[in-house]
Scaffold this motif. Structure first.
Motif, PDB file in Angstrom:
ATOM      1  N   GLY A  38       0.840  -1.183   0.000  1.00 57.09           N
ATOM      2  CA  GLY A  38       0.000   0.000   0.000  1.00 57.09           C
ATOM      3  C   GLY A  38       0.877   1.236   0.000  1.00 57.09           C
ATOM      4  N   PHE A  40       1.247   5.125   2.082  1.00 55.41           N
ATOM      5  CA  PHE A  40       0.864   6.165   3.036  1.00 55.41           C
ATOM      6  C   PHE A  40       1.331   7.503   2.504  1.00 55.41           C
ATOM      7  CE2 PHE A  40       0.419   2.867   6.287  1.00 55.41           C
ATOM      8  CZ  PHE A  40      -0.643   3.348   7.025  1.00 55.41           C
ATOM      9  N   ILE A  48      -3.198   9.646   4.756  1.00 60.47           N
ATOM     10  CA  ILE A  48      -4.043   8.945   3.787  1.00 60.47           C
ATOM     11  C   ILE A  48      -3.354   7.620   3.498  1.00 60.47           C
ATOM     12  CG2 ILE A  48      -4.971   8.919   1.442  1.00 60.47           C
ATOM     13  CD1 ILE A  48      -4.908  12.001   1.542  1.00 60.47           C
ATOM     14  N   PHE A  49      -4.123   6.532   3.606  1.00 57.46           N
ATOM     15  CA  PHE A  49      -3.601   5.217   3.273  1.00 57.46           C
ATOM     16  C   PHE A  49      -4.389   4.669   2.099  1.00 57.46           C
ATOM     17  CE2 PHE A  49      -3.924   0.544   3.657  1.00 57.46           C
ATOM     18  CZ  PHE A  49      -2.593   0.244   3.403  1.00 57.46           C
ATOM     19  N   VAL A  50      -3.663   4.247   1.080  1.00 55.54           N
ATOM     20  CA  VAL A  50      -4.272   3.627  -0.098  1.00 55.54           C
ATOM     21  C   VAL A  50      -3.733   2.202  -0.187  1.00 55.54           C
ATOM     22  CG1 VAL A  50      -4.550   3.734  -2.594  1.00 55.54           C
ATOM     23  CG2 VAL A  50      -4.404   5.857  -1.262  1.00 55.54           C
ATOM     24  N   PRO A  51      -4.617   1.204   0.023  1.00 58.63           N
ATOM     25  CA  PRO A  51      -4.148  -0.174  -0.047  1.00 58.63           C
ATOM     26  C   PRO A  51      -3.988  -0.645  -1.481  1.00 58.63           C
ATOM     27  CG  PRO A  51      -6.483  -0.146   0.434  1.00 58.63           C
ATOM     28  CD  PRO A  51      -6.020   1.297   0.397  1.00 58.63           C
ATOM     29  N   VAL A  71      -7.625  -3.430   7.111  1.00 56.77           N
ATOM     30  CA  VAL A  71      -7.285  -2.608   5.946  1.00 56.77           C
ATOM     31  C   VAL A  71      -8.321  -1.492   5.768  1.00 56.77           C
ATOM     32  CG1 VAL A  71      -7.030  -2.610   3.429  1.00 56.77           C
ATOM     33  CG2 VAL A  71      -5.952  -4.386   4.800  1.00 56.77           C
ATOM     34  N   ALA A  72      -9.588  -1.803   5.975  1.00 56.64           N
ATOM     35  CA  ALA A  72     -10.640  -0.786   5.870  1.00 56.64           C
ATOM     36  C   ALA A  72     -10.443   0.300   6.925  1.00 56.64           C
ATOM     37  CB  ALA A  72     -12.018  -1.423   6.007  1.00 56.64           C
ATOM     38  N   SER A  75      -7.658   2.532   5.928  1.00 59.69           N
ATOM     39  CA  SER A  75      -8.079   3.382   4.810  1.00 59.69           C
ATOM     40  C   SER A  75      -8.960   4.540   5.277  1.00 59.69           C
ATOM     41  CB  SER A  75      -8.835   2.554   3.771  1.00 59.69           C
ATOM     42  OG  SER A  75      -7.998   1.556   3.241  1.00 59.69           O
ATOM     43  N   GLN A  76      -9.646   4.362   6.404  1.00 60.67           N
ATOM     44  CA  GLN A  76     -10.522   5.401   6.934  1.00 60.67           C
ATOM     45  C   GLN A  76      -9.799   6.365   7.870  1.00 60.67           C
ATOM     46  OE1 GLN A  76     -13.650   3.105   8.730  1.00 60.67           O
ATOM     47  NE2 GLN A  76     -14.492   2.471   6.759  1.00 60.67           N
ATOM     48  N   THR A  78      -7.713   9.353   9.155  1.00 61.10           N
ATOM     49  CA  THR A  78      -7.504  10.688   8.595  1.00 61.10           C
ATOM     50  C   THR A  78      -6.371  11.440   9.287  1.00 61.10           C
ATOM     51  OG1 THR A  78      -9.207  11.571  10.072  1.00 61.10           O
ATOM     52  CG2 THR A  78      -9.895  10.942   7.839  1.00 61.10           C
TER      53      THR A  78
END
Length: 102
Positions: A38, A40, A48-51, A71-72, A75-76, A78
């Motif tokens: 992913g 960061f 912000i994390f994008v897997p 993982v969810a 991703s949430q 902030t």
């Protein structure tokens, strides 16, 4: 930066999720069963994390669900904060990780 989630292992396993975050935010995730990569992005205390895609390793359903929920939650997130060896990612759920200092 390598860090481990502050959580007990899943039943039948000794694994605990960890993140290995590189200098440019590239991340390797090793979860209770699944693994993947992913990214960061950090600006001040904003995160912000994008897997990326996760490798399905024939996980038992409960561990696969726990991995997906983790993982969810990442991703949430902030915001983040660090206190000593603890890093918290804060969003709908707060996830606490302990830095590997050895």
């Amino acid at each position: 930066m390598e860090m481990m989630l502050e959580a007990p292992p899943q039943p039948g396993s000794k694994r605990i999720p960890d993140l290995d975050i590189g200098d440019n935010g590239e991340t390797v995730l090793e979860l209770w069963c699944k693994g993947g990569k992913g990214q960061f992005s950090v600006a001040g205390n904003t995160v912000i994390f994008v897997p990326g895609p996760l490798e399905d390793r024939s996980c038992p359903p409960a561990r696969a669900q726990a991995d997906d929920e983790l993982v969810a939650a990442l991703s949430q997130a902030t915001t983040w904060k660090r206190q000593g060896d603890l890093v918290a990612f804060i969003g709908a759920k707060t996830l606490r990780f302990r830095l590997n200092t050895n």
